[in-house]
Design a protein around this motif. Structure first.
Motif, PDB file in Angstrom:
ATOM      1  N   GLY A 234      -5.188  17.466 -12.605  1.00 32.31           N
ATOM      2  CA  GLY A 234      -3.780  17.755 -12.886  1.00 32.31           C
ATOM      3  C   GLY A 234      -2.934  17.818 -11.632  1.00 32.31           C
ATOM      4  O   GLY A 234      -1.792  18.289 -11.656  1.00 32.31           O
ATOM      5  N   HIS A 235      -3.466  17.294 -10.532  1.00 29.60           N
ATOM      6  CA  HIS A 235      -2.775  17.403  -9.248  1.00 29.60           C
ATOM      7  C   HIS A 235      -2.012  16.122  -8.900  1.00 29.60           C
ATOM      8  O   HIS A 235      -2.460  15.026  -9.226  1.00 29.60           O
ATOM      9  CB  HIS A 235      -3.807  17.705  -8.146  1.00 29.60           C
ATOM     10  CG  HIS A 235      -3.177  18.015  -6.822  1.00 29.60           C
ATOM     11  ND1 HIS A 235      -2.497  19.178  -6.584  1.00 29.60           N
ATOM     12  CD2 HIS A 235      -3.095  17.291  -5.679  1.00 29.60           C
ATOM     13  CE1 HIS A 235      -2.020  19.162  -5.355  1.00 29.60           C
ATOM     14  NE2 HIS A 235      -2.375  18.025  -4.780  1.00 29.60           N
ATOM     15  N   VAL A 236      -0.892  16.279  -8.220  1.00 30.03           N
ATOM     16  CA  VAL A 236      -0.137  15.122  -7.713  1.00 30.03           C
ATOM     17  C   VAL A 236      -0.192  15.185  -6.189  1.00 30.03           C
ATOM     18  O   VAL A 236       0.347  16.104  -5.578  1.00 30.03           O
ATOM     19  CB  VAL A 236       1.334  15.145  -8.178  1.00 30.03           C
ATOM     20  CG1 VAL A 236       2.070  13.898  -7.686  1.00 30.03           C
ATOM     21  CG2 VAL A 236       1.421  15.258  -9.698  1.00 30.03           C
ATOM     22  N   LEU A 237      -0.886  14.230  -5.613  1.00 29.17           N
ATOM     23  CA  LEU A 237      -1.095  14.238  -4.158  1.00 29.17           C
ATOM     24  C   LEU A 237      -0.091  13.291  -3.488  1.00 29.17           C
ATOM     25  O   LEU A 237      -0.131  12.072  -3.694  1.00 29.17           O
ATOM     26  CB  LEU A 237      -2.540  13.789  -3.862  1.00 29.17           C
ATOM     27  CG  LEU A 237      -2.972  13.698  -2.402  1.00 29.17           C
ATOM     28  CD1 LEU A 237      -2.792  15.023  -1.676  1.00 29.17           C
ATOM     29  CD2 LEU A 237      -4.441  13.262  -2.322  1.00 29.17           C
ATOM     30  N   SER A 238       0.815  13.852  -2.700  1.00 23.53           N
ATOM     31  CA  SER A 238       1.785  13.020  -1.972  1.00 23.53           C
ATOM     32  C   SER A 238       1.115  12.381  -0.773  1.00 23.53           C
ATOM     33  O   SER A 238       0.389  13.050  -0.026  1.00 23.53           O
ATOM     34  CB  SER A 238       2.961  13.876  -1.487  1.00 23.53           C
ATOM     35  OG  SER A 238       3.721  14.310  -2.585  1.00 23.53           O
ATOM     36  N   VAL A 239       1.345  11.090  -0.608  1.00 19.31           N
ATOM     37  CA  VAL A 239       0.821  10.369   0.569  1.00 19.31           C
ATOM     38  C   VAL A 239       2.035   9.658   1.160  1.00 19.31           C
ATOM     39  O   VAL A 239       2.292   8.486   0.895  1.00 19.31           O
ATOM     40  CB  VAL A 239      -0.275   9.355   0.166  1.00 19.31           C
ATOM     41  CG1 VAL A 239      -0.836   8.642   1.390  1.00 19.31           C
ATOM     42  CG2 VAL A 239      -1.406  10.055  -0.593  1.00 19.31           C
ATOM     43  N   ASP A 240       2.826  10.441   1.915  1.00 23.25           N
ATOM     44  CA  ASP A 240       4.159   9.942   2.288  1.00 23.25           C
ATOM     45  C   ASP A 240       4.579  10.304   3.714  1.00 23.25           C
ATOM     46  O   ASP A 240       5.764  10.238   4.048  1.00 23.25           O
ATOM     47  CB  ASP A 240       5.199  10.472   1.289  1.00 23.25           C
ATOM     48  CG  ASP A 240       5.228  12.003   1.238  1.00 23.25           C
ATOM     49  OD1 ASP A 240       4.556  12.649   2.068  1.00 23.25           O
ATOM     50  OD2 ASP A 240       5.915  12.560   0.371  1.00 23.25           O
ATOM     51  N   GLY A 241       3.623  10.717   4.526  1.00 29.58           N
ATOM     52  CA  GLY A 241       3.958  11.063   5.916  1.00 29.58           C
ATOM     53  C   GLY A 241       4.903  12.251   6.024  1.00 29.58           C
ATOM     54  O   GLY A 241       5.523  12.463   7.060  1.00 29.58           O
ATOM     55  N   GLY A 242       5.038  13.012   4.916  1.00 30.63           N
ATOM     56  CA  GLY A 242       5.922  14.187   4.930  1.00 30.63           C
ATOM     57  C   GLY A 242       7.370  13.855   4.610  1.00 30.63           C
ATOM     58  O   GLY A 242       8.255  14.698   4.768  1.00 30.63           O
ATOM     59  N   LEU A 243       7.625  12.623   4.138  1.00 34.18           N
ATOM     60  CA  LEU A 243       9.000  12.154   3.858  1.00 34.18           C
ATOM     61  C   LEU A 243       9.755  13.111   2.942  1.00 34.18           C
ATOM     62  O   LEU A 243       9.268  13.505   1.895  1.00 34.18           O
ATOM     63  CB  LEU A 243       8.937  10.772   3.191  1.00 34.18           C
ATOM     64  CG  LEU A 243      10.234  10.192   2.639  1.00 34.18           C
ATOM     65  CD1 LEU A 243      11.243   9.922   3.747  1.00 34.18           C
ATOM     66  CD2 LEU A 243       9.960   8.899   1.867  1.00 34.18           C
ATOM     67  N   ILE A 244      10.960  13.478   3.393  1.00 32.26           N
ATOM     68  CA  ILE A 244      11.838  14.277   2.533  1.00 32.26           C
ATOM     69  C   ILE A 244      13.155  13.540   2.415  1.00 32.26           C
ATOM     70  O   ILE A 244      13.771  13.204   3.420  1.00 32.26           O
ATOM     71  CB  ILE A 244      12.044  15.695   3.117  1.00 32.26           C
ATOM     72  CG1 ILE A 244      10.703  16.429   3.091  1.00 32.26           C
ATOM     73  CG2 ILE A 244      13.098  16.451   2.319  1.00 32.26           C
ATOM     74  CD1 ILE A 244      10.704  17.762   3.755  1.00 32.26           C
ATOM     75  N   PHE A 245      13.557  13.233   1.198  1.00 40.93           N
ATOM     76  CA  PHE A 245      14.799  12.468   0.985  1.00 40.93           C
ATOM     77  C   PHE A 245      16.024  13.291   1.347  1.00 40.93           C
ATOM     78  O   PHE A 245      16.054  14.483   1.108  1.00 40.93           O
ATOM     79  CB  PHE A 245      14.896  12.092  -0.507  1.00 40.93           C
ATOM     80  CG  PHE A 245      14.317  10.758  -0.814  1.00 40.93           C
ATOM     81  CD1 PHE A 245      15.151   9.723  -1.207  1.00 40.93           C
ATOM     82  CD2 PHE A 245      12.958  10.522  -0.721  1.00 40.93           C
ATOM     83  CE1 PHE A 245      14.608   8.474  -1.510  1.00 40.93           C
ATOM     84  CE2 PHE A 245      12.428   9.298  -1.026  1.00 40.93           C
ATOM     85  CZ  PHE A 245      13.247   8.269  -1.417  1.00 40.93           C
TER      86      PHE A 245
END
Ligand SMILES: NC(=O)c1ccc[n+]([C@@H]2O[C@H](COP(=O)([O-])OP(=O)(O)OC[C@H]3O[C@@H](n4cnc5c(N)ncnc54)[C@H](O)[C@@H]3O)[C@@H](O)[C@H]2O)c1
Length: 245
Positions: A234-245
Motif C-alpha cells: 500500500g506504499h507509494v515510493l517517490s523516485v524523484d530526486g526530492g523534486l518539489i513543484f
C-alpha cells in the motif's frame, strides 16, 4: 527462479527494469509491449545477454483485455508462474484542458488506468490460487502535485494511487502485496520532447540536481518486488530526486 511480467518493457523504464531483474539471475522476465518490432529486438538483445530461457516476449496492448489474457496465458504456459506484475506501460497526450480532445482523454484513460485494471485482473486468479505475489503500479510525481496540460495523465496517475491502496487492503490476506512507484522526471522518450524552457526550472527544483535515469526507477521496482520488501504494501515510493513543484 521467480517470474516478473513487465508491461511497456520494450523501451524506457520498463526495459531498464527488465534488465535489472535479469542481472540478478533470480528472475525470469516476461517482456510485454504493444510495439512489436521494439519488443522482439529487446527480447533478442536480452536473450543473447542473459540466456533465451530467461526471457519471453509477449505482444500485449494493455487497453485490450483479450490481448492481456493471451499474454498471461503465454507467460503461464512458458514459465509456469507469475510472481510479480509491474504495471509500467503508460502514455501522454498533453494539452490544456480548454482544448483537450475527448479522444486524447479517453486514450490516456484506456492505457494508463484501464490497462492497469486489465493486467491486474488478468494475473489475479493465478496469484490468488498460489496465495503469493506482488503488484507494482507506476504513478508519477505529477499525481501528487498536479501539472499544467496533463489533466488526462494526472487523473490516471492519481487513480493508480487509489487502486494501489485499495488493492493492498483487498489482496493482503491472500498474500499479495501492492505498491506504487511515483517517478519524477526520468530521461526516456516520454520526456525528451518536453521543451528546455519547461525542463530547466524543474531541474532547479530537484534537490539532487539531476533528472532521473530509467535505472533509478528500475531499482525501486526491484526492491518492491523482492523479499526485502516483504512487509511493505500500500506504499507509494517517490523516485524523484526530492523534486518539489
Ligand atoms: N519518463 C518519466 O519522466 C516518467 C515520469 C513519471 C512516470 N512515468 C511513467 O513510467 C512509465 C514508463 O514510462 P517511460 O518514460 O519509460 O515511457 P516510454 O514512452 O519510454 O515507454 C513506454 C512503453 O510503453 C509501451 N506502451 C505504450 N502503450 C502501450 C499499450 N497500450 N500496451 C502495452 N505497452 C504500451 C510503449 O511501446 C513503450 O515501450 C509510464 O507509466 C509513465 O507514465 C514516466
Amino acid at each position: 527462479m521467480k517470474v516478473v511480467m513487465i508491461t511497456g518493457s520494450a523501451g524506457g523504464i520498463g526495459k531498464a527494469a527488465a534488465e535489472r531483474f535479469l542481472t540478478s539471475k533470480q528472475w525470469k522476465v516476461v517482456l510485454c509491449d504493444v510495439n512489436e518490432s521494439m519488443l522482439f529486438s529487446t527480447a533478442e538483445e536480452f536473450g543473447n545477454k542473459y540466456g533465451s530461457e530467461n526471457v519471453i516476449a509477449a505482444v500485449m496492448d494493455v487497453s485490450n483485455r483479450g490481448s492481456v489474457d493471451k499474454a498471461v496465458e503465454q507467460a503461464l504456459k512458458e514459465f509456469g508462474q507469475i510472481d510479480c506484475l509491474i504495471n509500467n506501460a503508460g502514455i501522454t497526450r498533453d494539452g490544456l484542458m480548454i482544448r483537450m480532445k475527448e479522444e486524447d482523454f479517453d486514450r490516456v484513460i484506456n492505457i494508463n488506468l484501464k490497462g492497469v485494471f486489465n493486467c491486474t485482473q488478468g494475473v489475479l486468479k493465478h496469484m490468488f490460487s498460489r496465495q503469493t505475489g506482488s503488484i507494482i503500479n507506476t504513478s508519477s510525481v505529477v499525481a501528487l502535485y498536479g501539472n499544467v496540460g496533463q489533466s488526462n495523465y494526472v487523473a490516471t496517475k492519481a487513480a493508480v494511487i487509489g487502486l494501489t491502496k485499495t488493492w493492498s487492503k483487498e489482496f493482503g490476506k491472500r498474500g499479495i502485496r501492492v505498491n506504487a512507484v511515483a517517478p519524477g522526471f526520468i530521461m526516456t522518450e516520454m520526456v525528451k520532447t518536453v521543451p528546455e524552457k519547461i525542463m530547466a526550472p524543474l531541474k532547479e527544483k530537484t534537490p539532487l540536481d539531476r533528472f532521473g535515469e530509467p535505472s533509478d526507477v528500475a531499482n525501486a521496482y526491484y526492491f518492491l518486488a523482492s523479499d526485502e520488501a516483504a512487509y511493505i504494501t500500500g506504499h507509494v515510493l517517490s523516485v524523484d530526486g526530492g523534486l518539489i513543484f
